[in-house]
Design a protein around this motif. Sequence first.
Motif, PDB file in Angstrom:
ATOM      1  N   ILE A  22       0.865  -1.172   0.000  1.00 56.07           N
ATOM      2  CA  ILE A  22       0.000   0.000   0.000  1.00 56.07           C
ATOM      3  C   ILE A  22       0.907   1.230   0.000  1.00 56.07           C
ATOM      4  N   TRP A  23       0.339   2.380  -0.329  1.00 56.85           N
ATOM      5  CA  TRP A  23       1.114   3.624  -0.324  1.00 56.85           C
ATOM      6  C   TRP A  23       1.083   4.249   1.060  1.00 56.85           C
ATOM      7  N   LYS A  50       0.074  -7.731   3.136  1.00 56.01           N
ATOM      8  CA  LYS A  50      -0.357  -8.938   2.428  1.00 56.01           C
ATOM      9  C   LYS A  50      -1.808  -8.815   1.978  1.00 56.01           C
ATOM     10  N   GLY A  51      -2.037  -9.150   0.726  1.00 54.45           N
ATOM     11  CA  GLY A  51      -3.383  -9.130   0.171  1.00 54.45           C
ATOM     12  C   GLY A  51      -3.814  -7.793  -0.400  1.00 54.45           C
ATOM     13  N   ALA A  52      -3.010  -6.757  -0.221  1.00 54.46           N
ATOM     14  CA  ALA A  52      -3.345  -5.430  -0.736  1.00 54.46           C
ATOM     15  C   ALA A  52      -2.674  -5.223  -2.094  1.00 54.46           C
ATOM     16  N   ARG A  53      -3.023  -4.133  -2.754  1.00 54.24           N
ATOM     17  CA  ARG A  53      -2.382  -3.793  -4.015  1.00 54.24           C
ATOM     18  C   ARG A  53      -2.304  -2.268  -4.130  1.00 54.24           C
ATOM     19  N   ALA A  54      -1.141  -1.779  -4.496  1.00 55.88           N
ATOM     20  CA  ALA A  54      -0.926  -0.342  -4.688  1.00 55.88           C
ATOM     21  C   ALA A  54      -0.915  -0.044  -6.187  1.00 55.88           C
ATOM     22  N   SER A  63      -4.480   2.773  -2.881  1.00 58.20           N
ATOM     23  CA  SER A  63      -4.148   1.543  -2.173  1.00 58.20           C
ATOM     24  C   SER A  63      -5.456   0.791  -1.995  1.00 58.20           C
ATOM     25  N   ILE A  64      -5.482  -0.450  -2.423  1.00 58.63           N
ATOM     26  CA  ILE A  64      -6.698  -1.244  -2.365  1.00 58.63           C
ATOM     27  C   ILE A  64      -6.422  -2.488  -1.522  1.00 58.63           C
ATOM     28  N   ASP A  65      -7.247  -2.708  -0.501  1.00 57.27           N
ATOM     29  CA  ASP A  65      -7.061  -3.908   0.316  1.00 57.27           C
ATOM     30  C   ASP A  65      -8.333  -4.731   0.426  1.00 57.27           C
TER      31      ASP A  65
END
Length: 83
Positions: A22-23, A50-54, A63-65
């Motif tokens: 994440i950011w 873990k499991g997130a995406r920036a 940042s998406i979790d």
Amino acid sequence: RTCDQLRCTACDFRVSLFNDYIWDQSCDYLFFRNNMPELSKLRAKMIKKKGARAYACQCSWRSIDGLTDLQTDQQLRWVCGKH
């Protein structure tokens, strides 16, 4: 699932994505404007989650979790760059 060919119509940059990051809250427009797309420079403001995406282009970042529909975000100008 998400498109891996996203492109920003505002800055005409390819949207980069980073799995399990994440950011940092301190990220701002100038940080991305000056450092995209150099991963070595971007890492300074990436936090492992873990499991997130920036996601980021040169003018926007997210940042998406969890499951999120990016089309509902009116500020984003990201479109599929075609496959």
